[in-house]
Design an enzyme around this catalytic site. Sequence first.
Site, mmCIF file in Angstrom:
data_model
loop_
_atom_site.group_PDB
_atom_site.id
_atom_site.type_symbol
_atom_site.label_atom_id
_atom_site.label_comp_id
_atom_site.label_asym_id
_atom_site.label_seq_id
_atom_site.Cartn_x
_atom_site.Cartn_y
_atom_site.Cartn_z
ATOM 1 N N LYS A 19 0.857 -1.179 0.000
ATOM 2 C CA LYS A 19 0.000 0.000 0.000
ATOM 3 C C LYS A 19 0.902 1.241 0.000
ATOM 4 O O LYS A 19 1.853 1.307 0.773
ATOM 5 C CB LYS A 19 -0.898 -0.041 1.248
ATOM 6 N N GLU A 40 -19.885 -4.234 9.833
ATOM 7 C CA GLU A 40 -20.790 -3.400 10.623
ATOM 8 C C GLU A 40 -21.943 -4.196 11.223
ATOM 9 O O GLU A 40 -22.361 -3.945 12.363
ATOM 10 C CB GLU A 40 -21.324 -2.239 9.768
ATOM 11 N N ARG A 95 -25.914 -0.881 6.522
ATOM 12 C CA ARG A 95 -25.997 -2.327 6.290
ATOM 13 C C ARG A 95 -26.263 -3.115 7.571
ATOM 14 O O ARG A 95 -26.391 -4.335 7.529
ATOM 15 C CB ARG A 95 -24.765 -2.846 5.570
#
Length: 619
Positions: free
Chosen positions: A277, A360, A388
């Site tokens: 990354k 979540e 969600r």
Amino acid sequence: LEILNKIKSSEDVKQLPKKELEPLCAELREEIIQRVSKSGGHLASNLGAVELSVALHRVYDTQRDRLVFDVGHQCYAHKMLTGRREDFSRLRMLGGISGFPKPAEAADDACISGHASTSISNALGMARARTLKGEDYSVVVLIGDGAMTGGLAFEGISDCGQSGESIVVVLNDNNMSIGSNVGGIARLISNLRVRASYMAFKRVYRRTIGKITKVYNVLHTIKEWVKDLFLPDNMFEDMGFYYLGPLDGHDVNHLETAIGYAKSLGIPVLLHVVTAKGRGYAPAETSPGKYHGVGSFDAALGAQAKEAECFSQVFGQTLTALAKENPSIAAITAAMEAGVGLENFAKAYPERFFDVGIAEGHAVSLAAGMAKQGLRPVFAVYSSFLQRAYDMLIHDVALSNLPVVLAVDRAGIVGSDGETHNGVFDIAFLRSVPSMKIFAPSNHAELRSMLSLALAHDGPSAVRYARGSEGAFVEDTSKQETAKLCDGADITIVSYGILINEALAAAEELRHSGINAAVFKLNTLDKPQTGKIIKSAAESGRIIIAEEACQSGCLGTKILSELVIAGAEIKAAKLINLGNGIIVHGEVRELWQKYEIDSAAICRAAREMTEGADEKNQN
Ligand SMILES: Cc1ncc(C[n+]2csc(CCOP(=O)(O)OP(=O)(O)O)c2C)c(N)n1
């Protein structure tokens, strides 16, 4: 940027001689750093996916084939390669291109994304549509190891693996989510990397020992045994995928070959690619988390501007302080430790801090379990990502009236991330959750007080606050459920949250032109006490309810219905909110103006409603 200048489409990438691919990647990196340093945006993830993007464009025709990005925050090189490079001058700005894939911009973008872990399901849907319609195109997914921690990704993997569909899932494994990746899935993926050294060993072994047949046979048996003993099980293979990898994700030529091979297999293939990354930009490589999403910065130095104290930090500080007094407080995040301001809490109380990965729904059910057994869990989550977990809020939390606290960050328009990230639905869905108490602080002091009130509440609660910092209004009115902030006999204005600053500014402006507005602020949104508001509106005969929320389920319709039920004589009423359309990206203030919820819009509405009022009164 000689080579990049030649690229106007995916087709141009395919025409390049192989020797120009590495230089193209270097140019793309340079361009991404320069552009993002000016506009802000996602940096580290894009830098890590440059070679992958080029290799995918060598193999696939994104006009026809479907390249599905998970989250989509790594799509910059793809956009630059598909005719949108110049548009980066207005990246994430109002009217400019989005920072996420968007089919309305180009046919090369297969679908909108912005939230994690949906890509495999989406892509499988496309593959099945292709099969059922007898069409001929390829489907490929680019998903990160962070996004793989979301359960939804595994619902996709489970279905996809047994589907037999021709689909390639490229797993971009950089061992990072926004911060470090967490949990068993992260461990499982990193275990698969053990194979890289095993594969290297195997190549050397073939070249040397492999030549002496007798020794080879004996050693081969031992080797297979050792492999079974030490190499981790491959869950992807177990779930029906053909697994390839792990591969060096910065070797563009090898990637092209491997992706081409994966595509040719015509079955569900998982291609495991290892990347870094932030690759190629030292500050981002050293601190990929800090350079995940950035504002504009100095590209030469890598220096980012220091931001003013914001709601997220105030939340984090307050919760850390409260946790000192109350050992039953636990904090939960779904892969957003820094974003929601929980870094200090995590340091101070590591045993009471839980990063569950991008999960979540799990976070809400986990909080329910904790609350049931006597803890006071606080789940800090961005408004749009909480969407969600709606079922878990009802099923696991509300049905048992459990004292779970939701710290709903980024509530309202979030700005440049745009349509996928705007927190404009939480009022509608939270208000429908039985016994959910909803606090709406307007400033930092109120956030502090309301977080304590929420923790003392005997049942589910949410404290929702905006992205960024407080405005001019800094008074703590949290002791009252509905606070009257100023008097005025001509019109009644109601608002809450950060938008109260617009209501107050409008009232001030109106006063200069002789219109006196009473301003009320709602501090709780579930069952707001509207008695004082109804009385004021009945007296003035005019009411404006201004909200930074979608119209369905807004407070305005509730207050209007109460006025009707109370039999109040209303001459004019106006609901100021975001309607039910999709809210695009841009600066927050620009968007308030565009969607007509700012102080100017409130003034305009008030003037229209009071125009000619004096004459009418005299008649
Ligand atoms: C449902 C949901 N929760 C949280 C986020 C915030 N988010 C954006 S990117 C990201 C990390 C993704 O990690 P990974 O998939 O490995 O991609 P990388 O950035 O490492 O390339 C997170 C948590 C989101 N987009 N969607």
